[in-house]
Write a protein that holds these residues in place. Structure first.
Motif, short mmCIF file in Angstrom:
data_model
loop_
_atom_site.label_atom_id
_atom_site.label_comp_id
_atom_site.label_asym_id
_atom_site.label_seq_id
_atom_site.Cartn_x
_atom_site.Cartn_y
_atom_site.Cartn_z
N GLU A 1 0.85 -1.20 0.00
CA GLU A 1 0.00 0.00 0.00
C GLU A 1 0.88 1.24 0.00
OE1 GLU A 1 -2.24 -1.30 3.26
OE2 GLU A 1 -3.52 -2.51 1.96
N PRO A 2 0.68 2.09 -1.00
CA PRO A 2 1.62 3.19 -1.20
C PRO A 2 1.33 4.41 -0.33
CG PRO A 2 0.01 3.16 -2.97
CD PRO A 2 -0.36 2.04 -2.04
N HIS A 3 0.52 4.27 0.70
CA HIS A 3 0.26 5.43 1.54
C HIS A 3 0.97 5.28 2.87
CE1 HIS A 3 -2.50 2.66 3.37
NE2 HIS A 3 -3.17 2.54 2.23
N SER A 4 1.18 6.41 3.49
CA SER A 4 1.94 6.43 4.74
C SER A 4 1.03 6.94 5.84
CB SER A 4 3.14 7.36 4.56
OG SER A 4 3.97 7.31 5.68
N THR A 5 0.64 6.08 6.76
CA THR A 5 -0.21 6.52 7.87
C THR A 5 0.44 6.07 9.18
OG1 THR A 5 -1.61 4.60 8.38
CG2 THR A 5 -2.14 5.83 6.38
N THR A 6 -0.11 6.52 10.28
CA THR A 6 0.43 6.12 11.59
C THR A 6 0.01 4.70 11.95
OG1 THR A 6 -1.51 7.02 12.72
CG2 THR A 6 0.40 8.48 12.48
N ARG A 7 -0.91 4.12 11.17
CA ARG A 7 -1.45 2.81 11.51
C ARG A 7 -1.08 1.71 10.53
NH1 ARG A 7 -7.32 3.32 11.27
NH2 ARG A 7 -7.34 1.18 11.97
N HIS A 8 -0.26 2.02 9.52
CA HIS A 8 0.09 1.02 8.51
C HIS A 8 1.59 0.93 8.30
CE1 HIS A 8 -4.13 1.99 7.50
NE2 HIS A 8 -4.19 0.73 7.13
N VAL A 9 2.08 -0.29 8.19
CA VAL A 9 3.43 -0.52 7.67
C VAL A 9 3.28 -1.55 6.54
CG1 VAL A 9 4.92 0.13 9.60
CG2 VAL A 9 3.78 -2.11 9.62
N ASN A 10 4.29 -1.69 5.71
CA ASN A 10 4.16 -2.51 4.51
C ASN A 10 4.59 -3.96 4.72
OD1 ASN A 10 4.87 0.53 3.37
ND2 ASN A 10 3.22 -0.54 2.32
N GLU A 11 5.22 -4.22 5.84
CA GLU A 11 5.50 -5.60 6.24
C GLU A 11 5.14 -5.71 7.70
OE1 GLU A 11 9.59 -6.91 5.74
OE2 GLU A 11 9.27 -8.63 7.05
N TYR A 12 4.33 -6.68 8.06
CA TYR A 12 4.01 -6.83 9.48
C TYR A 12 3.82 -8.30 9.82
CZ TYR A 12 -0.98 -7.10 8.13
OH TYR A 12 -2.17 -7.47 7.57
N VAL A 13 3.70 -8.57 11.11
CA VAL A 13 3.56 -9.95 11.57
C VAL A 13 2.08 -10.24 11.79
CG1 VAL A 13 4.14 -11.60 13.38
CG2 VAL A 13 5.84 -9.92 12.62
N SER A 14 1.60 -11.27 11.13
CA SER A 14 0.18 -11.61 11.23
C SER A 14 0.02 -12.86 12.09
CB SER A 14 -0.37 -11.86 9.82
OG SER A 14 -1.75 -12.10 9.86
N LEU A 15 -0.90 -12.77 13.04
CA LEU A 15 -1.23 -13.92 13.90
C LEU A 15 -2.51 -14.52 13.32
CD1 LEU A 15 -0.73 -12.15 17.39
CD2 LEU A 15 0.99 -13.32 16.01
N ASP A 16 -2.36 -15.61 12.62
CA ASP A 16 -3.46 -16.17 11.83
C ASP A 16 -4.03 -17.45 12.45
OD1 ASP A 16 -2.33 -14.53 9.25
OD2 ASP A 16 -4.40 -15.20 9.01
N VAL A 17 -5.34 -17.56 12.38
CA VAL A 17 -6.05 -18.73 12.91
C VAL A 17 -7.09 -19.16 11.90
CG1 VAL A 17 -7.72 -19.48 14.67
CG2 VAL A 17 -5.74 -18.11 15.34
N GLU A 18 -7.29 -20.46 11.76
CA GLU A 18 -8.38 -20.98 10.94
C GLU A 18 -8.79 -22.33 11.52
OE1 GLU A 18 -9.17 -18.82 8.45
OE2 GLU A 18 -10.79 -19.92 7.48
N PHE A 19 -10.09 -22.60 11.60
CA PHE A 19 -10.52 -23.89 12.15
C PHE A 19 -11.86 -24.34 11.60
CE2 PHE A 19 -13.38 -22.67 15.87
CZ PHE A 19 -13.35 -21.29 15.65
N GLY A 20 -12.05 -25.64 11.64
CA GLY A 20 -13.20 -26.25 11.00
C GLY A 20 -14.26 -26.72 11.98
N PHE A 21 -15.39 -27.19 11.41
CA PHE A 21 -16.51 -27.70 12.19
C PHE A 21 -17.10 -26.65 13.12
CE2 PHE A 21 -14.04 -31.39 10.85
CZ PHE A 21 -15.02 -32.09 10.16
N ILE A 22 -17.26 -25.46 12.55
CA ILE A 22 -17.92 -24.39 13.29
C ILE A 22 -19.39 -24.34 12.86
CG2 ILE A 22 -15.80 -23.04 13.44
CD1 ILE A 22 -16.97 -21.20 11.23
#
Lengths: 435, 435
Positions: free
Chosen positions: A211-232
């Motif tokens: 994303e080519p914009h510069s804000t106080t809340r965005h960086v272009n590389e970050y660490v994502s804590l990802d979850v996915e699960f079945g039988f919901i």
């Protein structure tokens, strides 16, 4: 003096004994008759008391010099930690020839943000910076611990991919042996695929957004804590798990990182047993009726100001720093989003607002192959580049869903930092690729 | 039938009761009078017994169909796990319309490697594939647990960098907002920088190597388990920690993943209290004198065949599946390597051989600023692109060192897999960017 090194936090176990500390010269306060050398190691700081004669050999010693200190432990109520060293001898392990740009002993570094970031390799040694980064490591550990206890399996998915997944617009291109490759914008497809293997998966890893914009809340590389699960059943099962994960992380920090929370004076958020939730159109109606917001109704998304008002409302009405907004309109959600079976304009998805700012996006995904074919057609999404992703659904996938927490965003909002770059080890943005 | 779902491993707690299982149709064996439906869930498999009348409604049901099964638990010594379901009703949650390419119930998938990899999104559901990937997650967990217990802090360093670090040759280029960026070949510089902050750090994350050759032991993106720590004496402290880390990982697998180790028939490696070590020139001399190797003496590195012979020797002479080779010649090591103070031709670095193949490289690094300036000059290494890295050493760094374990390499050698791609979730090589 062949003492083994001990840590600053262990001084209390050695009162009256001669001990050896190793670390960095954090501060040297020359007052004349009584002088204080403060040594910093990974555990904290320790004060060493020097007379005028002890001080002479230290002439020219600069802060951050790596030193080896031998002295006798004395109880001293006024010293940091309650103990200090007397009869001290100091040896230099690694010398320093320049003054640092920052006074690292001050808890808030007085530098502009760009100057601080340019020199963060040293700036991060300041106790308050160290505490932020330590809490960040604690968030990852608490995240994993909570999920492992619930039978989730950790995965590491490829970051080099053949096609942009979420949207073609904000993807970084890579030259891959004469072909075009891309950096993964999220592990979304892979974590869904792996629900077919393990039912419950999580990942902690980098994601890349061009994303080519510069804000106080965005960086272009970050660490994502990802979850996915079945039988919901639906997205409410996902919201329930997310609530447990947030509770698990906060509990982990309180148990393992109380010192850092105290140092940074962190106000722990209020997390009720069950986080309140409000359906998207109802939230818009309330913004209109109760808060006099005129530009909310009918829009497919919430503006940051709307989120702020809703966060305030959750705090006042529900005594909660967290609020789920459910059922975002399908038009603003990715093609794999599961629609609300009762009203296909809305989705079985949610945002979690934390202190009035979006922290997490999640929801239920489509799970039937025929629905994927239909959605790809409707969204004009190409099948061919994602052949193997679609293959997954051809061979049996249970109802499933998940979410992604941005690590730096979480730390930023937990610690009330005013720029996400201060929650990032070495941030990447449109202007910054170093350090 | 409003039973809550239970897992296949919980059947023994419900003998005589009606229970609900959910999972995938793993296998359907039609024998006539007695038929067996095998259901697979995240915990394992369960056998359901069907009479001819029960079978009729299941006509056309394909493997991998997601099903909901209700039945009564019966003890049955011959069933997997010792229990099975009788009086079964089956409902389809997600249908399957095509036959899978593989017979997933077979423990070794009979397909060529490329075919398997092309369809790994489904192939990974086979119990033996699942076990490999589960052990991989266990290696990460054991690695982190061992290091956290020793006061190490987890970090996540940038994968987008402004300059190639290790060598310019094998780096992937990224188009970064009109500038050139690169994918990190290792977190080496960052983990050293962070020793200045936390003394002891580790990272689990992807690294990228643009090596244009295709071998059974290399992929172009892999997961690196990185460690770096300060206040060491020399590389023998690093080797001692690495030994504890390997012991910690193997212990974790035995404690948490005994079922997977058994399923894959893994022969656990012999790890003595202290791993034997041999100095590089002495290893070459021994290869010459004892093994009749004529092309080893005077070379700056060991060939794979040399490593194999040394591994054999360690096994025979020291009853060890691991062997350290220390003191590799400086000419073959990166510029930040610390030389042997007694003989500057050799380095304070090591390789760890596991079953005769290199698994880990590590060693002591330079820590004095003046030594970095001198090394950069000697190696003709540019200072400017790495200004902030060198800045770290200007401001006091203790003697330090570390190592990096390739996750997939470790799993491959532990499980005696014949291709590293089988230890990788979705491998990336010169020919492969999908799935």
């Amino acid at each position: 003096m062949e003492h083994q090194r001990i840590l600053t936090r262990e001084l209390g176990q050695h009162v009256g004994q001669q001990v050896r500390l190793k670390g960095w010269l954090h501060r040297l306060r020359k007052l004349g008759e009584v002088n204080f050398l403060v040594l910093r190691d990974r555990a904290g700081i320790a004060q060493c008391v020097l007379g005028p004669a002890d001080l002479a050999p230290l002439h020219g010693l600069l802060v951050e010099t790596v030193i080896d200190v031998v002295g006798t432990v004395v109880e001293a109520a006024q010293a940091p930690g309650g103990f200090e060293l007397h009869q001290v001898t100091v040896e230099v392990i690694s010398p320093v020839h320049d003054a640092t740009l920052f006074a690292l002993y001050k808890n808030t570094i007085r530098a502009t943000l760009p100057t601080f970031l340019d020199h963060a390799v040293v700036g991060h040694r300041a106790p308050d910076r160290r505490a932020v980064l330590k809490l960040s490591s604690g968030v990852m550990a608490g995240f994993r611990e909570t999920l492992r206890a619930r039978d989730f399996t950790e995965i590491q998915t490829p970051k080099l991919v053949a096609s942009a997944t979420e949207s073609g617009a904000n993807v970084f291109g890579v030259e891959y042996f004469g072909r075009n490759a891309y950096l993964a914008q999220s592990p979304q497809f892979y974590k869904q695929i792996m629900v077919g293997v393990f039912e419950r998966v999580f990942e902690v890893g980098p994601v890349f957004r061009a994303e080519p914009h510069s804000t106080t809340r965005h960086v272009n590389e970050y660490v994502s804590l990802d979850v996915e699960f079945g039988f919901i059943r639906d997205h409410f099962d996902v919201m329930a798990l997310l609530t447990e994960v947030i509770r698990g992380i906060l509990g982990y920090l309180q148990q393992h990182h109380a010192a850092e929370l105290k140092l940074l004076d962190v106000e722990m958020p209020i997390l009720p047993d069950s986080i309140p939730w409000i359906h998207f159109p109802k939230a818009q109606q309330m913004l209109h009726d109760q808060f006099g917001v005129t530009d909310a109704l009918g829009e497919p998304d919430l503006a940051p100001e709307h989120e702020r008002l809703l966060g305030q409302w959750a705090k006042n009405e529900h005594k909660s720093d967290f609020l789920f907004v459910t059922g975002y309109p399908m038009v603003k959600r990715p093609f794999y989003t599961h629609p609300d079976p009762a009203d296909a304009r809305y989705s079985n998805s949610f945002d979690l607002l934390f202190r009035g700012t979006e922290l997490v996006t999640g929801g239920q995904r489509l799970h039937l192959y025929k629905d994927y074919l239909e959605a790809a057609r409707r969204f004009n999404y190409p099948l061919e580049p994602f052949e193997t992703y679609f293959e997954t659904f051809k061979f049996g996938m249970p109802p499933h869903g998940g979410f992604a927490i941005g690590l730096e965003r979480f730390v930023m909002q937990l610690l009330c930092l005013d720029n996400i770059r201060l929650a990032t080890l070495f941030p990447r943005d449109i202007h910054r690729l170093t350090p």
